[in-house]
Enzyme design. Structure first.
Site, PDB file in Angstrom:
ATOM      1  N   LEU A 135       0.969  -1.391  -0.081  1.00  0.00           N
ATOM      2  CA  LEU A 135      -0.085   0.046  -0.054  1.00  0.00           C
ATOM      3  C   LEU A 135       0.801   1.225   0.000  1.00  0.00           C
ATOM      4  CD1 LEU A 135      -2.621  -1.361   2.649  1.00  0.00           C
ATOM      5  CD2 LEU A 135      -2.824  -1.142   0.156  1.00  0.00           C
ATOM      6  N   PRO A 136       0.328   2.457  -0.501  1.00  0.00           N
ATOM      7  CA  PRO A 136       1.153   3.504  -0.511  1.00  0.00           C
ATOM      8  C   PRO A 136       1.214   4.577   0.461  1.00  0.00           C
ATOM      9  CG  PRO A 136      -0.992   3.859  -1.676  1.00  0.00           C
ATOM     10  CD  PRO A 136      -0.890   2.557  -1.233  1.00  0.00           C
TER      11      PRO A 136
ATOM     12  N   THR B 269       6.202   0.611   2.342  1.00  0.00           N
ATOM     13  CA  THR B 269       6.920   1.245   3.030  1.00  0.00           C
ATOM     14  C   THR B 269       6.012   2.307   3.580  1.00  0.00           C
ATOM     15  OG1 THR B 269       8.497   0.858   1.774  1.00  0.00           O
ATOM     16  CG2 THR B 269       9.048   2.799   2.966  1.00  0.00           C
TER      17      THR B 269
ATOM     18  N   LYS C 274      14.258  -0.116   5.694  1.00  0.00           N
ATOM     19  CA  LYS C 274      13.815   0.221   4.526  1.00  0.00           C
ATOM     20  C   LYS C 274      13.926   1.764   4.218  1.00  0.00           C
ATOM     21  CE  LYS C 274      12.042   0.021   0.227  1.00  0.00           C
ATOM     22  NZ  LYS C 274      10.802  -0.203  -0.229  1.00  0.00           N
TER      23      LYS C 274
ATOM     24  N   LYS D 288       8.126  10.528  -0.642  1.00  0.00           N
ATOM     25  CA  LYS D 288       7.200  10.125   0.586  1.00  0.00           C
ATOM     26  C   LYS D 288       8.407   9.369   1.481  1.00  0.00           C
ATOM     27  CE  LYS D 288       5.463   5.951   0.507  1.00  0.00           C
ATOM     28  NZ  LYS D 288       5.707   4.530   0.602  1.00  0.00           N
TER      29      LYS D 288
END
Length: 279
Positions: free
Chosen positions: A50-51, A80, A155, A230
């Site tokens: 998912l974003p 992430t 990450k 992001k």
């Protein structure tokens, strides 16, 4: 990633807000569900990619969410989104006796297609042991980074390095261009010298030296500039909360913010070289 699992013989139940994304999987035998809850009604292991943090919270804990499902026992988050939201969602799912592990990925579309991704996993050892055989069908390097949220921590550190290094490679090629260097010859030098890095040898931001890089497709995204921004902003939030000095990370976030806000959010992040070239 879902295709790799289908080809490995797993039975899949799939859901996405974009119906077109599900058609290729349906052809492989996956059953199309109409909500995250419906997936969790049928699958003991649920993988999500998912974003944004708010979307992870909604899909995991909101209406028609995974938490409302009858069968799910483990959720593997491939997104992430940062450590804080992972711990929040893990606590919420635990009330439903569902274990969350965070397993963000690195390797891009090419790595997903080839099954060579790297997974950075945070969460209980027992849950990691259950998920690892499935992750091995999608990746080659699966690292248990520790407790819940540690996969996310690894990450965002990785992607901060990636964002910084892409800017450095782009600046090097733009300087070389103005000094009269041929891009291929500069690549031949740097790729075998001390300036070599992943951003250069796998994702070179100028057309030619690496045929598979987005530079050869007018920077059609493998990893969008918006997603890079992001991740860089997540890194800055983490830096502030941890008291870590990341001046290059901060500068990279500023440059990608300028690039994205100039109408390039959907372009590949390597396209920032065009902005650095004054275009």
């Amino acid at each position: 990633m879902a295709r790799r699992l289908a080809e490995a013989g797993y039975s899949l139940v799939v859901h996405d807000i974009n119906p077109a994304a599900l058609k290729p999987l349906a052809k492989l035998g996956a059953r199309v569900a109409h909500s995250a809850c419906e997936v969790a009604d049928e699958a003991t292991a649920v993988f999500v990619s998912l974003p944004a943090p708010a979307i992870l919270r909604e899909v995991s804990l909101g209406a028609n969410s995974i938490a409302m499902g009858k069968k799910a026992k483990i959720v593997v988050d491939l997104s992430t989104t940062g450590s804080a939201i992972e711990k929040e969602v893990a606590a919420g799912l635990a009330k439903k006796r569902i274990t969350l592990i965070d397993a963000p990925v690195s390797g891009g579309v090419g790595g997903a297609t080839a099954g060579t991704l790297t997974f950075m996993v945070g969460g209980p050892e027992a849950a990691f042991a259950k998920a690892k055989p499935i992750l091995e069908k999608m990746g080659k390097n699966i690292v248990h980074a520790g407790e819940s949220g540690n996969g996310q921590a690894a990450k965002i550190c990785n992607n901060m390095i990636l964002g910084i290094s892409m800017i450095a490679v782009s600046e090097g090629f733009m300087l070389g261009k103005r000094l009269g260097l041929d891009a291929q010859k500069l690549f031949n030098v740097v790729s075998t010298a001390s300036g070599s890095c992943w951003s250069l040898v796998n994702y070179c931001p100028v057309p030619g030296p690496v045929p598979t890089s987005p530079a050869n497709r007018d920077y059609q995204a493998g990893f969008t500039a918006a997603m890079m921004l992001k991740d860089l902003l997540l890194a800055q939030q983490a830096s502030a909360s941890a008291g870590a000095a990341t001046p290059l990370g901060a500068e990279a976030a500023q440059l990608f913010s300028l690039f994205v806000n100039s109408g390039n959010s959907a372009k590949d992040f390597s396209g920032i070289i065009k902005m650095l070239d004054g275009k």
